[in-house]
Scaffold this motif. Structure first.
Motif, PDB file in Angstrom:
ATOM      1  N   ASP A 212       0.849  -1.190   0.000  1.00 39.92           N
ATOM      2  CA  ASP A 212       0.000   0.000   0.000  1.00 39.92           C
ATOM      3  C   ASP A 212       0.892   1.251   0.000  1.00 39.92           C
ATOM      4  O   ASP A 212       2.085   1.160   0.304  1.00 39.92           O
ATOM      5  N   LYS A 214       0.446   4.721   1.884  1.00 36.96           N
ATOM      6  CA  LYS A 214      -0.498   5.409   2.778  1.00 36.96           C
ATOM      7  C   LYS A 214      -0.416   6.927   2.711  1.00 36.96           C
ATOM      8  O   LYS A 214      -1.396   7.616   2.962  1.00 36.96           O
ATOM      9  N   GLY A 226      -6.197   6.864   3.701  1.00 40.22           N
ATOM     10  CA  GLY A 226      -6.684   5.484   3.621  1.00 40.22           C
ATOM     11  C   GLY A 226      -5.869   4.643   2.656  1.00 40.22           C
ATOM     12  O   GLY A 226      -5.990   3.418   2.638  1.00 40.22           O
ATOM     13  N   TYR A 269      -5.927  -9.931   7.501  1.00 37.44           N
ATOM     14  CA  TYR A 269      -4.921  -9.075   6.882  1.00 37.44           C
ATOM     15  C   TYR A 269      -3.868  -8.785   7.929  1.00 37.44           C
ATOM     16  O   TYR A 269      -4.180  -8.223   8.978  1.00 37.44           O
ATOM     17  N   GLU A 284      -0.059  -4.588  12.503  1.00 43.95           N
ATOM     18  CA  GLU A 284      -1.482  -4.604  12.844  1.00 43.95           C
ATOM     19  C   GLU A 284      -2.132  -5.796  12.167  1.00 43.95           C
ATOM     20  O   GLU A 284      -1.633  -6.319  11.172  1.00 43.95           O
ATOM     21  N   ASN A 286      -5.890  -6.647  10.415  1.00 45.08           N
ATOM     22  CA  ASN A 286      -7.204  -6.148  10.016  1.00 45.08           C
ATOM     23  C   ASN A 286      -8.077  -7.363   9.750  1.00 45.08           C
ATOM     24  O   ASN A 286      -7.590  -8.408   9.319  1.00 45.08           O
ATOM     25  N   ARG A 288     -10.373  -7.927   7.545  1.00 43.85           N
ATOM     26  CA  ARG A 288     -11.021  -7.701   6.243  1.00 43.85           C
ATOM     27  C   ARG A 288      -9.918  -7.609   5.208  1.00 43.85           C
ATOM     28  O   ARG A 288      -8.741  -7.619   5.561  1.00 43.85           O
ATOM     29  N   GLY A 290      -7.742  -5.419   2.370  1.00 41.85           N
ATOM     30  CA  GLY A 290      -7.251  -4.036   2.383  1.00 41.85           C
ATOM     31  C   GLY A 290      -7.867  -3.231   1.257  1.00 41.85           C
ATOM     32  O   GLY A 290      -8.279  -3.773   0.245  1.00 41.85           O
ATOM     33  N   ASP A 291      -7.905  -1.937   1.443  1.00 42.09           N
ATOM     34  CA  ASP A 291      -8.316  -1.016   0.384  1.00 42.09           C
ATOM     35  C   ASP A 291      -7.235   0.054   0.337  1.00 42.09           C
ATOM     36  O   ASP A 291      -7.022   0.737   1.337  1.00 42.09           O
ATOM     37  N   PRO A 292      -6.458   0.175  -0.724  1.00 44.75           N
ATOM     38  CA  PRO A 292      -6.668  -0.313  -2.098  1.00 44.75           C
ATOM     39  C   PRO A 292      -6.061  -1.663  -2.467  1.00 44.75           C
ATOM     40  O   PRO A 292      -6.139  -2.033  -3.647  1.00 44.75           O
ATOM     41  N   GLU A 293      -5.485  -2.437  -1.541  1.00 41.68           N
ATOM     42  CA  GLU A 293      -4.780  -3.662  -1.944  1.00 41.68           C
ATOM     43  C   GLU A 293      -5.684  -4.647  -2.707  1.00 41.68           C
ATOM     44  O   GLU A 293      -5.234  -5.364  -3.601  1.00 41.68           O
TER      45      GLU A 293
HETATM   46  N1  GLY Z   1      -4.746  -0.222   2.911  1.00 41.96           N
HETATM   47  C1  GLY Z   1      -4.740  -0.365   4.309  1.00 41.96           C
HETATM   48  C2  GLY Z   1      -5.967  -0.907   4.872  1.00 41.96           C
HETATM   49  O1  GLY Z   1      -6.871  -1.328   4.173  1.00 41.96           O
HETATM   50  O2  GLY Z   1      -6.058  -0.952   6.089  1.00 41.96           O
END
Ligand code: GLY
Ligand code: AMP
Length: 425
Positions: A212, A214, A226, A269, A284, A286, A288, A290-293
């Protein structure tokens, strides 16, 4: 079969688009969706934006299963609610989603199960937090415990910055409830990568690696956002690093969740910092994609995503395999005027291309105004393209990005720079 995707970003557009490519799928609803999901063949928007509305919608449309895009409904317990209503849904239950919704939970989970991560301490009072900063020196990282939409992390390069962040969160309450408790952690050096898997409770199927971008501005300067772009695969995730992440992070995380009584099912994630020596630490988790991954990852996925999620729902991911396009995919995010602080809405978008084999424009902050597509949020479009090399994918993505126009459009010109070893070439 009909499917439902929860959310309204480019991640959800990409998920729905990919699911709709399955020969077994007649329609994918996206709720609430955006202008892109409204206009895409095989997709339709659903007028639902809360857990009870999504449940009603899934029942009424008889969807085979639901996939959740963003973290907020997961932290709210959408999966628990769907399951209680007898509906199939892919994502972690609320207790498992704490891996993202509480940084302190994630840190103590990692410590308990021997998953490598930065040393840390957690505080709800300012005075001991300031003392900890004094004892441990800058650079040091201050993180709000709760969900703060990407604004909860301050990487403080000086003690003054660290003290100010502690005060902002614990004394002045600038992040509200999310910042009433903070995690303060050791600063880690290295290169970041995103490592996402599908998990069925016991087994994990890794998705392709990605990276990503950021920061808002070229050269990784400016405020955190984001995410302004991403590409897949990430060269820093070599085969040796990949094996290490599965062994040291993913497998112990799934085993730990089983041991703690909350088996993890959903996308998981891991945000990683990879040191020069190839050592891996988790920044970290997540709960879910990733966005934009997601946008470049799914453009490369050749397998049927419906079949993969069905394996995950059935607990048989050990029998699933994912096939990837060997090309590189790269996504450039086009953001609104004023993003990230105060994105301006309403600007009309021109020059959107039609569908092409080697690229796709996924929508996030867009809405329909009559027949016009207009800006309705900070991150507006993810222009995602395939190419034989990072440079070729980059060239193709920028070629399309430069034909799209809206007032105040901003984007980074150097997405993929780490894989190219410097600025955009
Ligand atoms: N691209 C980082 C996230 O979705 O947390
Ligand atoms: P997070 O939301 O925890 O992933 O943090 C957001 C961003 O802050 C990460 O993508 C990193 O760029 C940076 N960051 C977080 N934790 C650390 C750390 N311990 N050391 C250095 N940078 C960090």
């Amino acid at each position: 079969m009909k499917l439902l995707v929860i959310g309204s970003g480019a991640r959800e557009h990409a998920l729905a688009w990919k699911l709709s490519r399955s020969p077994r799928v007649s329609r994918v609803f996206v709720a609430p969706g955006n202008a892109g999901t409204a206009r895409e063949d095989g997709l339709a928007n659903g007028a639902a934006a809360s857990i009870p509305e999504w449940i009603d919608f899934a029942r009424k449309e008889v969807v085979a299963f639901t996939v959740v895009g963003p973290e907020a409904p997961l932290a709210e317990g959408i999966v628990d609610a769907f399951q209680a209503a007898g509906l199939r849904i892919f994502g972690p239950v609320r207790a498992a989603a704490r891996l993202e919704s509480s940084k302190e939970f994630a840190k103590s989970f990692m410590q308990r199960h021997g998953i490598p991560t930065a040393a840390y301490a957690a505080f709800s009072e300012a005075a001991p937090a300031h003392e900890y900063v004094e004892r441990n020196h800058a650079p040091i990282v201050i993180k709000a415990d709760g969900l703060a939409a990407g604004k909860g992390v301050v990487v403080a390069m000086s003690a003054a910055e660290a003290h100010a962040a502690v005060d902002a969160m614990l004394t002045e309450g600038k992040l509200g409830l999310a910042g009433t408790r903070v995690v303060i952690e050791e600063y880690l050096d290295g290169e970041e990568a995103s490592f996402i898997v599908l998990a069925d409770g016991r087994h994990a199927l890794p998705m392709a690696s990605s990276q990503d971008h950021k920061r808002l501005l070229d050269g990784d300067r400016g405020p955190n956002t984001g995410g302004m772009g991403a590409y897949s695969p990430a060269p820093v995730v070599s085969p040796a690093v990949h094996a290490r992440v599965m062994r040291e992070v993913i497998q112990p995380a799934l085993a730990g969740m089983v041991k703690d009584g909350t088996p993890y099912r959903g996308f998981l994630y891991a945000g990683l910092m990879i040191g020069r020596d190839g050592r891996v630490k988790v920044l970290e988790f997540n709960c879910r994609m990733g966005d934009p991954e997601t946008q470049p990852i799914l453009l490369r996925l050749k397998s049927d995503l419906v079949a993969l999620i069905e394996h995950a729902l059935a607990g048989s991911l050990d029998k699933a395999e994912a096939e990837w396009d060997t090309r590189v995919a790269l996504a450039v995010v086009l953001a609104a005027h004023g993003y990230p602080d105060a994105p301006r809405r309403g600007d009309a978008i021109h020059g959107l291309p039609g569908p092409e084999a080697d690229c796709h424009v996924f929508h996030s902050g867009t809405a329909l105004n009559g027949r016009d597509v207009v800006v309705s949020g900070g991150r507006v479009l993810s222009v995602t393209a395939l190419g034989g090399t990072v440079r070729a994918a980059q060239r193709r993505a920028y070629e399309i990005a430069e034909k799209i126009r809206f007032e105040g459009m901003q984007f980074r010109r150097d997405i993929g720079h780490r894989a190219l070893g410097g600025g955009r070439k």
